[in-house]
Design a protein around this motif. Structure first.
Motif, PDB file in Angstrom:
ATOM      1  N   VAL A   1      33.396  72.386  49.735  1.00  0.00           N
ATOM      2  CA  VAL A   1      34.693  71.739  49.622  1.00  0.00           C
ATOM      3  C   VAL A   1      35.706  72.324  50.591  1.00  0.00           C
ATOM      4  CG1 VAL A   1      34.311  71.163  47.214  1.00  0.00           C
ATOM      5  CG2 VAL A   1      35.367  73.341  47.783  1.00  0.00           C
ATOM      6  N   THR A   2      35.345  73.375  51.319  1.00  0.00           N
ATOM      7  CA  THR A   2      36.304  73.979  52.234  1.00  0.00           C
ATOM      8  C   THR A   2      35.580  74.557  53.429  1.00  0.00           C
ATOM      9  OG1 THR A   2      37.972  75.717  52.500  1.00  0.00           O
ATOM     10  CG2 THR A   2      36.171  76.168  50.957  1.00  0.00           C
ATOM     11  N   ASP A   3      36.270  74.613  54.575  1.00  0.00           N
ATOM     12  CA  ASP A   3      35.687  75.231  55.752  1.00  0.00           C
ATOM     13  C   ASP A   3      36.535  76.404  56.224  1.00  0.00           C
ATOM     14  OD1 ASP A   3      36.861  72.728  58.180  1.00  0.00           O
ATOM     15  OD2 ASP A   3      37.896  73.943  56.666  1.00  0.00           O
ATOM     16  N   ALA A   4      37.306  76.988  55.305  1.00  0.00           N
ATOM     17  CA  ALA A   4      38.161  78.113  55.663  1.00  0.00           C
ATOM     18  C   ALA A   4      37.315  79.329  55.986  1.00  0.00           C
ATOM     19  CB  ALA A   4      39.114  78.422  54.510  1.00  0.00           C
ATOM     20  N   ARG A   5      37.734  80.084  56.989  1.00  0.00           N
ATOM     21  CA  ARG A   5      37.070  81.325  57.340  1.00  0.00           C
ATOM     22  C   ARG A   5      37.458  82.397  56.331  1.00  0.00           C
ATOM     23  NH1 ARG A   5      34.935  81.623  62.464  1.00  0.00           N
ATOM     24  NH2 ARG A   5      35.062  83.895  62.372  1.00  0.00           N
ATOM     25  N   VAL A   6      36.576  83.353  56.169  1.00  0.00           N
ATOM     26  CA  VAL A   6      36.877  84.464  55.282  1.00  0.00           C
ATOM     27  C   VAL A   6      37.438  85.621  56.108  1.00  0.00           C
ATOM     28  CG1 VAL A   6      35.050  83.778  53.690  1.00  0.00           C
ATOM     29  CG2 VAL A   6      34.575  85.507  55.439  1.00  0.00           C
ATOM     30  N   GLN A   7      38.176  86.503  55.427  1.00  0.00           N
ATOM     31  CA  GLN A   7      38.705  87.692  56.066  1.00  0.00           C
ATOM     32  C   GLN A   7      37.945  88.908  55.540  1.00  0.00           C
ATOM     33  OE1 GLN A   7      41.335  85.545  54.347  1.00  0.00           O
ATOM     34  NE2 GLN A   7      40.863  84.361  56.201  1.00  0.00           N
ATOM     35  N   VAL A   8      37.526  89.781  56.438  1.00  0.00           N
ATOM     36  CA  VAL A   8      36.746  90.966  56.088  1.00  0.00           C
ATOM     37  C   VAL A   8      37.558  92.201  56.425  1.00  0.00           C
ATOM     38  CG1 VAL A   8      34.608  92.248  56.477  1.00  0.00           C
ATOM     39  CG2 VAL A   8      34.600  89.734  56.568  1.00  0.00           C
ATOM     40  N   THR A   9      37.851  93.018  55.397  1.00  0.00           N
ATOM     41  CA  THR A   9      38.625  94.245  55.592  1.00  0.00           C
ATOM     42  C   THR A   9      37.765  95.441  55.198  1.00  0.00           C
ATOM     43  OG1 THR A   9      40.674  93.065  55.059  1.00  0.00           O
ATOM     44  CG2 THR A   9      40.733  95.486  55.001  1.00  0.00           C
ATOM     45  N   PRO A  10      37.355  96.279  56.150  1.00  0.00           N
ATOM     46  CA  PRO A  10      36.561  97.466  55.800  1.00  0.00           C
ATOM     47  C   PRO A  10      37.349  98.397  54.883  1.00  0.00           C
ATOM     48  CG  PRO A  10      36.443  97.017  58.152  1.00  0.00           C
ATOM     49  CD  PRO A  10      37.530  96.131  57.603  1.00  0.00           C
ATOM     50  N   LEU A  11      36.641  99.057  53.970  1.00  0.00           N
ATOM     51  CA  LEU A  11      37.272  99.947  53.003  1.00  0.00           C
ATOM     52  C   LEU A  11      36.968 101.421  53.259  1.00  0.00           C
ATOM     53  CD1 LEU A  11      36.769  97.930  49.697  1.00  0.00           C
ATOM     54  CD2 LEU A  11      38.739  97.939  51.242  1.00  0.00           C
ATOM     55  N   SER A  12      36.063 101.710  54.164  1.00  0.00           N
ATOM     56  CA  SER A  12      35.798 103.094  54.560  1.00  0.00           C
ATOM     57  C   SER A  12      35.136 103.047  55.930  1.00  0.00           C
ATOM     58  CB  SER A  12      34.908 103.808  53.544  1.00  0.00           C
ATOM     59  OG  SER A  12      33.565 103.382  53.652  1.00  0.00           O
ATOM     60  N   GLY A  13      34.871 104.227  56.473  1.00  0.00           N
ATOM     61  CA  GLY A  13      34.312 104.262  57.818  1.00  0.00           C
ATOM     62  C   GLY A  13      32.907 103.710  57.927  1.00  0.00           C
ATOM     63  N   TRP A  14      32.108 103.854  56.857  1.00  0.00           N
ATOM     64  CA  TRP A  14      30.714 103.455  56.912  1.00  0.00           C
ATOM     65  C   TRP A  14      30.342 102.359  55.923  1.00  0.00           C
ATOM     66  CZ3 TRP A  14      27.247 105.236  60.456  1.00  0.00           C
ATOM     67  CH2 TRP A  14      27.565 106.410  61.141  1.00  0.00           C
ATOM     68  N   THR A  15      31.042 102.288  54.795  1.00  0.00           N
ATOM     69  CA  THR A  15      30.514 101.529  53.663  1.00  0.00           C
ATOM     70  C   THR A  15      31.594 100.688  52.995  1.00  0.00           C
ATOM     71  OG1 THR A  15      29.094 103.440  53.250  1.00  0.00           O
ATOM     72  CG2 THR A  15      29.136 101.739  51.554  1.00  0.00           C
ATOM     73  N   GLY A  16      31.280  99.436  52.689  1.00  0.00           N
ATOM     74  CA  GLY A  16      32.142  98.611  51.856  1.00  0.00           C
ATOM     75  C   GLY A  16      33.186  97.830  52.618  1.00  0.00           C
ATOM     76  N   ALA A  17      33.374  96.572  52.212  1.00  0.00           N
ATOM     77  CA  ALA A  17      34.416  95.723  52.799  1.00  0.00           C
ATOM     78  C   ALA A  17      34.920  94.761  51.735  1.00  0.00           C
ATOM     79  CB  ALA A  17      33.882  94.948  53.999  1.00  0.00           C
ATOM     80  N   LEU A  18      36.212  94.455  51.810  1.00  0.00           N
ATOM     81  CA  LEU A  18      36.836  93.479  50.923  1.00  0.00           C
ATOM     82  C   LEU A  18      36.794  92.117  51.589  1.00  0.00           C
ATOM     83  CD1 LEU A  18      38.552  92.912  48.344  1.00  0.00           C
ATOM     84  CD2 LEU A  18      40.578  93.343  49.759  1.00  0.00           C
ATOM     85  N   ILE A  19      36.331  91.111  50.835  1.00  0.00           N
ATOM     86  CA  ILE A  19      36.266  89.744  51.331  1.00  0.00           C
ATOM     87  C   ILE A  19      37.409  88.946  50.723  1.00  0.00           C
ATOM     88  CG2 ILE A  19      34.894  87.632  51.461  1.00  0.00           C
ATOM     89  CD1 ILE A  19      33.615  89.838  52.999  1.00  0.00           C
ATOM     90  N   GLU A  20      38.199  88.308  51.564  1.00  0.00           N
ATOM     91  CA  GLU A  20      39.274  87.431  51.111  1.00  0.00           C
ATOM     92  C   GLU A  20      39.103  86.066  51.764  1.00  0.00           C
ATOM     93  OE1 GLU A  20      43.192  89.997  50.498  1.00  0.00           O
ATOM     94  OE2 GLU A  20      42.237  90.466  52.429  1.00  0.00           O
ATOM     95  N   GLY A  21      39.704  85.054  51.141  1.00  0.00           N
ATOM     96  CA  GLY A  21      39.633  83.706  51.693  1.00  0.00           C
ATOM     97  C   GLY A  21      38.467  82.891  51.193  1.00  0.00           C
ATOM     98  N   ALA A  22      37.754  83.394  50.176  1.00  0.00           N
ATOM     99  CA  ALA A  22      36.639  82.640  49.582  1.00  0.00           C
ATOM    100  C   ALA A  22      36.929  82.423  48.101  1.00  0.00           C
ATOM    101  CB  ALA A  22      35.325  83.395  49.760  1.00  0.00           C
ATOM    102  N   ASP A  23      36.825  81.198  47.645  1.00  0.00           N
ATOM    103  CA  ASP A  23      37.013  80.860  46.240  1.00  0.00           C
ATOM    104  C   ASP A  23      35.636  80.639  45.628  1.00  0.00           C
ATOM    105  OD1 ASP A  23      37.594  79.855  43.753  1.00  0.00           O
ATOM    106  OD2 ASP A  23      38.925  78.248  44.459  1.00  0.00           O
ATOM    107  N   LEU A  24      35.195  81.597  44.813  1.00  0.00           N
ATOM    108  CA  LEU A  24      33.844  81.537  44.271  1.00  0.00           C
ATOM    109  C   LEU A  24      33.710  80.580  43.095  1.00  0.00           C
ATOM    110  CD1 LEU A  24      32.748  85.270  44.502  1.00  0.00           C
ATOM    111  CD2 LEU A  24      32.758  83.480  46.251  1.00  0.00           C
ATOM    112  N   THR A  25      34.803  79.923  42.690  1.00  0.00           N
ATOM    113  CA  THR A  25      34.695  78.871  41.686  1.00  0.00           C
ATOM    114  C   THR A  25      34.264  77.552  42.314  1.00  0.00           C
ATOM    115  OG1 THR A  25      37.006  78.140  41.865  1.00  0.00           O
ATOM    116  CG2 THR A  25      36.533  79.953  40.337  1.00  0.00           C
ATOM    117  N   LYS A  26      34.138  77.530  43.648  1.00  0.00           N
ATOM    118  CA  LYS A  26      33.751  76.329  44.373  1.00  0.00           C
ATOM    119  C   LYS A  26      32.579  76.657  45.295  1.00  0.00           C
ATOM    120  CE  LYS A  26      38.590  74.853  44.426  1.00  0.00           C
ATOM    121  NZ  LYS A  26      39.766  74.538  45.281  1.00  0.00           N
ATOM    122  N   PRO A  27      31.825  75.654  45.701  1.00  0.00           N
ATOM    123  CA  PRO A  27      30.742  75.912  46.654  1.00  0.00           C
ATOM    124  C   PRO A  27      31.297  76.428  47.981  1.00  0.00           C
ATOM    125  CG  PRO A  27      30.464  73.776  45.608  1.00  0.00           C
ATOM    126  CD  PRO A  27      31.833  74.253  45.229  1.00  0.00           C
TER     127      PRO A  27
END
Length: 268
Positions: free
Chosen positions: A4-30
């Motif tokens: 239902v959407t073609d919006a790009r997601v935003q990826v923000t790393p949370l440490s130097g090696w491991t983990g990132a926060l994903i924004e711009g995705a609504d997981l209640t929709k495909p």
């Protein structure tokens, strides 16, 4: 099902090696193909990704999982699934772990693991969503096992490349299993042998594939050598620079209750 959407997601790393926060995705929709590809790329790079403020139900959870592969049975040992319509979703409560183990637990004890490595064909990744969050405590840490492997010296990496380890469900060192846990293990023993170093099929990266909860010993070495070598690998896995700490948070959902549903998708 059409995205239902073609919006790009935003990826923000949370440490130097491991983990990132994903924004711009609504997981209640495909999700569309581009979003799935970007999330997968972030997972491959950062090993664990997090989503905030995702008020999803079981169907949303499974739709998201199926975008990355076929869900596996919820748990090979603890098979009391509250809802038979969702056999691939396994609820976790604090009292479950109180009932299973007693004794010393920490990063290098019962709480440190990769999921179901005692299986011959363990899952490629796991997804966790939090519905009830304590006011404090309960943070979760993840380690980058690729970085841990690369942090070893060249001679030790070469040694690790040639080793194999036995994985099984058993009480970790320093803990005592409950009678129920012991009965389940006896009734359904699950034992496998894996290389100590696994090569990721997509990235070609080499990762340490041992963990204190399920790895019982190294094959074809003495018990003393096994303990010493595994201790070395575990110490490398727990180095702070290779880890990320995630603090679960409360939020106000659409229904007005106080909870937060977050997703982690670790372990490549």
């Amino acid at each position: 099902m059409t995205a239902v959407t073609d919006a790009r997601v935003q990826v923000t790393p949370l440490s130097g090696w491991t983990g990132a926060l994903i924004e711009g995705a609504d997981l209640t929709k495909p999700l569309d193909a581009q979003q799935i590809a970007e999330i997968r790329a972030a997972l491959l790079k950062w090993k664990v990704v997090f989503f905030r403020d995702q008020f999803i139900d079981h169907d949303d959870h499974l739709r998201f999982a199926r975008a990355f592969g076929a869900p596996t049975p919820a748990h090979p040992l603890f098979d009391a699934i509250p809802d038979p319509d969702y056999p691939t979703i396994y609820p976790i409560f604090r009292d479950h772990f109180k009932a299973r183990y007693a004794g010393n637990r920490g990063w290098d004890k019962a709480s440190s693991h990769a999921d179901v490595t005692a299986a011959v064909n363990p899952p490629a990744a796991s997804i966790l969503r939090a519905e009830l969050v304590p006011p404090y405590g309960g943070d979760t840490l993840w380690a980058n096992t690729v970085a841990a492997y690369e942090g070893l010296s060249a001679p030790v990496r070469k040694l690790a490349d040639g080793l194999r380890a036995v994985h099984r469900f058993s009480p970790p060192d320093g803990t005592t299993a409950s009678e129920d846990y012991q009965r389940r293990v006896s009734r359904r023993p699950l034992i496998s042998e894996h290389p100590v170093v696994r090569v990721h099929p997509e990235t070609g990266e080499r990762a340490l594939y041992v963990n204190p909860s399920f790895t019982s010993h190294l094959a074809d070495v003495s018990p003393h050598e096994s303990r010493q070598l595994l201790g070395l690998f575990y110490a490398e896995l727990a180095r702070p620079e290779y880890t990320v700490r995630f603090k679960w948070e409360r939020a106000v959902s659409r229904s007005g209750t106080t909870d937060l549903l977050s997703i982690w998708h670790p372990r490549t």
